[in-house]
Design a protein around this motif. Structure first.
Motif: not given
Length: 113
Positions: A29-38
Motif C-alpha cells: 500500500a505504501y508503494l502504491l501510494l508513493a507512486k501515485a500522481p501528486g
C-alpha cells in the motif's frame, strides 16, 4: 484532475491507518501510494510527538512511517501552506480475539459488541 484523485487517496489512507494490515500488505500500500500522481515522498520528516520518519505527503496531509520497520506512526493534516495543524497517532495496530467491552457509562452502546 488532481482534485478527482483526492477522495480516492483520502479513502486509501484512511483504510491503511484504520486497518491492522500485515507488513507485506502495508508495504504494498505504501508503494502504491508513493507512486501515485501528486504524492511527495519526504524523508526525515519531524513527526508529531517526536515520531520522526518518512512521510507520504498529499495536498491535504501526510502519513508518517517509521523508515526502519515500516510501521505507520500516524497522519498529520496540513494547511495549504504545508504546516501541520492536526494529527492522529497510531500507537499499535493488530488483530485481537478479545471481545470489546463498552465503558460502564456508555449511552449508545449496543449488545452486539
Amino acid at each position: 484532475m488532481a482534485a478527482e484523485r483526492e477522495p480516492w487517496l483520502e479513502g486509501a489512507v484512511s483504510r491503511l491507518i484504520n486497518s491492522p494490515a500485515t507488513p507485506g500488505t502495508r508495504a504494498a500500500a505504501y508503494l502504491l501510494l508513493a507512486k501515485a500522481p501528486g504524492i511527495k515522498v519526504v524523508d526525515d520528516i519531524p513527526g508529531t510527538f517526536g515520531l520522526d520518519g518518512l512521510a507520504l505527503q498529499f495536498q491535504w496531509g501526510q502519513i508518517v512511517i517509521d523508515r526502519m520497520t515500516g510501521r505507520l506512526l500516524g497522519r498529520q493534516r496540513l494547511t495549504p501552506e504545508g504546516v501541520a495543524w492536526g494529527a492522529e497517532i497510531v500507537r499499535k495496530a493488530g488483530w485481537s480475539d478479545v471481545r470489546p467491552v463498552p465503558p460502564s457509562r456508555c449511552v449508545r452502546c449496543t449488545a452486539r459488541l
